[in-house]
Design a protein around this motif. Structure first.
Motif, mmCIF file in Angstrom:
data_model
loop_
_atom_site.group_PDB
_atom_site.id
_atom_site.type_symbol
_atom_site.label_atom_id
_atom_site.label_comp_id
_atom_site.label_asym_id
_atom_site.label_seq_id
_atom_site.Cartn_x
_atom_site.Cartn_y
_atom_site.Cartn_z
ATOM 1 N N GLY A 109 30.671 59.535 -25.132
ATOM 2 C CA GLY A 109 29.915 59.424 -26.495
ATOM 3 C C GLY A 109 30.663 58.552 -27.190
ATOM 4 N N GLU A 110 30.280 57.685 -28.076
ATOM 5 C CA GLU A 110 30.911 57.081 -28.880
ATOM 6 C C GLU A 110 31.610 58.014 -30.082
ATOM 7 O OE1 GLU A 110 30.062 53.066 -31.171
ATOM 8 O OE2 GLU A 110 29.141 54.519 -32.100
ATOM 9 N N HIS A 111 30.758 59.062 -30.469
ATOM 10 C CA HIS A 111 31.391 59.757 -31.221
ATOM 11 C C HIS A 111 32.662 60.591 -30.858
ATOM 12 C CE1 HIS A 111 29.028 62.614 -28.604
ATOM 13 N NE2 HIS A 111 29.788 63.495 -28.742
ATOM 14 N N HIS A 112 33.050 60.757 -29.578
ATOM 15 C CA HIS A 112 34.253 61.269 -28.979
ATOM 16 C C HIS A 112 35.283 60.303 -29.335
ATOM 17 C CE1 HIS A 112 32.355 64.564 -26.952
ATOM 18 N NE2 HIS A 112 31.452 63.591 -26.155
ATOM 19 N N LEU A 113 35.037 58.817 -29.276
ATOM 20 C CA LEU A 113 36.154 57.945 -29.738
ATOM 21 C C LEU A 113 36.406 58.008 -31.073
ATOM 22 C CD1 LEU A 113 34.659 54.824 -27.688
ATOM 23 C CD2 LEU A 113 36.660 56.305 -27.246
ATOM 24 N N GLU A 118 38.706 45.657 -23.817
ATOM 25 C CA GLU A 118 39.064 45.743 -22.271
ATOM 26 C C GLU A 118 37.818 46.158 -21.354
ATOM 27 O OE1 GLU A 118 42.458 47.842 -21.067
ATOM 28 O OE2 GLU A 118 43.332 47.494 -23.144
ATOM 29 N N ALA A 119 37.310 45.714 -20.278
ATOM 30 C CA ALA A 119 36.623 45.875 -19.383
ATOM 31 C C ALA A 119 36.007 47.402 -19.064
ATOM 32 C CB ALA A 119 36.644 45.076 -18.147
ATOM 33 N N ASN A 120 36.717 48.223 -19.736
ATOM 34 C CA ASN A 120 36.207 49.725 -19.294
ATOM 35 C C ASN A 120 34.957 50.145 -19.889
ATOM 36 O OD1 ASN A 120 37.241 50.239 -21.783
ATOM 37 N ND2 ASN A 120 39.193 51.061 -21.129
ATOM 38 N N LEU A 121 34.657 49.516 -20.942
ATOM 39 C CA LEU A 121 33.321 49.902 -21.660
ATOM 40 C C LEU A 121 32.117 49.011 -21.255
ATOM 41 C CD1 LEU A 121 34.120 50.754 -25.273
ATOM 42 C CD2 LEU A 121 34.008 52.315 -23.410
ATOM 43 N N LYS A 122 31.734 49.428 -20.040
ATOM 44 C CA LYS A 122 30.821 48.633 -19.266
ATOM 45 C C LYS A 122 29.303 47.971 -19.874
ATOM 46 C CE LYS A 122 33.017 47.293 -15.555
ATOM 47 N NZ LYS A 122 33.251 45.919 -15.547
ATOM 48 N N LYS A 123 28.906 49.129 -20.561
ATOM 49 C CA LYS A 123 27.374 49.280 -20.974
ATOM 50 C C LYS A 123 27.031 50.241 -22.083
ATOM 51 C CE LYS A 123 22.786 49.401 -19.353
ATOM 52 N NZ LYS A 123 22.184 48.290 -20.102
ATOM 53 N N ARG A 124 26.382 49.757 -23.087
ATOM 54 C CA ARG A 124 26.260 50.711 -24.071
ATOM 55 C C ARG A 124 25.001 51.523 -23.849
ATOM 56 N NH1 ARG A 124 26.506 50.168 -30.268
ATOM 57 N NH2 ARG A 124 24.486 50.746 -31.150
ATOM 58 N N ILE A 125 25.076 52.807 -24.147
ATOM 59 C CA ILE A 125 23.875 53.686 -23.882
ATOM 60 C C ILE A 125 23.146 54.177 -25.213
ATOM 61 C CG2 ILE A 125 22.998 55.717 -22.679
ATOM 62 C CD1 ILE A 125 25.493 55.806 -21.255
ATOM 63 N N GLU A 126 22.007 53.871 -25.397
ATOM 64 C CA GLU A 126 21.388 54.324 -26.810
ATOM 65 C C GLU A 126 20.382 55.376 -26.545
ATOM 66 O OE1 GLU A 126 19.726 50.512 -28.364
ATOM 67 O OE2 GLU A 126 21.611 49.704 -28.609
ATOM 68 N N GLY A 127 20.396 56.039 -25.330
ATOM 69 C CA GLY A 127 19.561 57.376 -25.169
ATOM 70 C C GLY A 127 19.582 57.921 -23.950
ATOM 71 N N VAL A 128 19.218 58.906 -23.717
ATOM 72 C CA VAL A 128 19.074 59.473 -22.388
ATOM 73 C C VAL A 128 17.567 60.069 -21.753
ATOM 74 C CG1 VAL A 128 21.411 59.998 -21.873
ATOM 75 C CG2 VAL A 128 19.860 61.708 -22.840
ATOM 76 N N GLN A 129 17.190 60.180 -20.868
ATOM 77 C CA GLN A 129 16.099 60.858 -20.442
ATOM 78 C C GLN A 129 16.492 61.858 -19.442
ATOM 79 O OE1 GLN A 129 13.272 57.719 -18.873
ATOM 80 N NE2 GLN A 129 12.201 57.856 -20.750
ATOM 81 N N LYS A 188 20.059 57.065 -33.602
ATOM 82 C CA LYS A 188 21.297 55.930 -34.129
ATOM 83 C C LYS A 188 22.399 56.611 -34.109
ATOM 84 C CE LYS A 188 21.008 56.851 -39.007
ATOM 85 N NZ LYS A 188 21.797 57.610 -38.908
ATOM 86 N N ASP A 189 22.750 57.802 -33.742
ATOM 87 C CA ASP A 189 24.025 58.412 -33.872
ATOM 88 C C ASP A 189 24.132 58.796 -32.542
ATOM 89 O OD1 ASP A 189 24.730 58.131 -36.776
ATOM 90 O OD2 ASP A 189 23.512 60.128 -37.263
ATOM 91 N N PHE A 190 23.518 58.808 -31.532
ATOM 92 C CA PHE A 190 23.472 59.122 -30.248
ATOM 93 C C PHE A 190 23.695 57.726 -29.275
ATOM 94 C CE2 PHE A 190 22.230 60.460 -25.851
ATOM 95 C CZ PHE A 190 23.050 61.457 -25.917
ATOM 96 N N ILE A 191 25.022 57.408 -29.536
ATOM 97 C CA ILE A 191 25.391 55.972 -28.690
ATOM 98 C C ILE A 191 26.390 56.370 -27.861
ATOM 99 C CG2 ILE A 191 26.463 53.781 -28.815
ATOM 100 C CD1 ILE A 191 23.503 54.251 -30.208
ATOM 101 N N GLY A 192 26.572 55.664 -26.823
ATOM 102 C CA GLY A 192 27.620 56.233 -25.659
ATOM 103 C C GLY A 192 27.747 54.860 -24.821
#
Length: 123
Positions: A50-54, A64-75, A90-94
């Protein structure tokens, strides 16, 4: 013989961040791991963060290439898939991580020296 204020065993995510935090507080830290430096980050895990952890840890998003894909929600699915919960905000980004590159990045970010007398991280 070298003397340290703290010894951190394990150079995974928690170990690197613990070593970084103590070193930034002025402690002389020894970080040790059974893996060689080049192997840090090779681990089976969920590979998401989660972006909030960073933000909480004061770690900038890096290019750097370690963040491969942005996530804007989960199911989340029930075992029989008859019920689905969707969580999005909007605050749940990972991010999906390249776990090995993320581990190597954390190792470099901890801002402490890794003396060969203390650890096997020296390749």
């Amino acid at each position: 013989m070298n003397k340290y204020d703290a010894i951190v065993v394990g150079a995974g995510t928690a170990g690197c961040l613990a070593a970084k935090t103590m070193a930034e507080a002025g402690l002389k830290v020894c970080l040790t791991d059974r893996k060689k430096r080049a192997e840090i980050g090779e681990k089976i895990c969920g590979d998401a963060l989660g972006e909030h952890h960073l933000k909480f840890l004061g770690l900038e998003k890096h290019r750097e290439a370690n963040l491969k894909k942005r996530i804007e929600g989960v199911q989340i699915y029930s075992p029989d898939k008859s019920t689905v919960f969707t969580i999005a905000d909007k605050d749940f980004i990972g991010y999906i991580l390249n776990r090995r590159l993320f581990g190597q990045w954390l190792l470099r970010r901890r801002r402490i020296q890794v003396p060969s007398s203390c650890t096997r991280l020296s390749s």
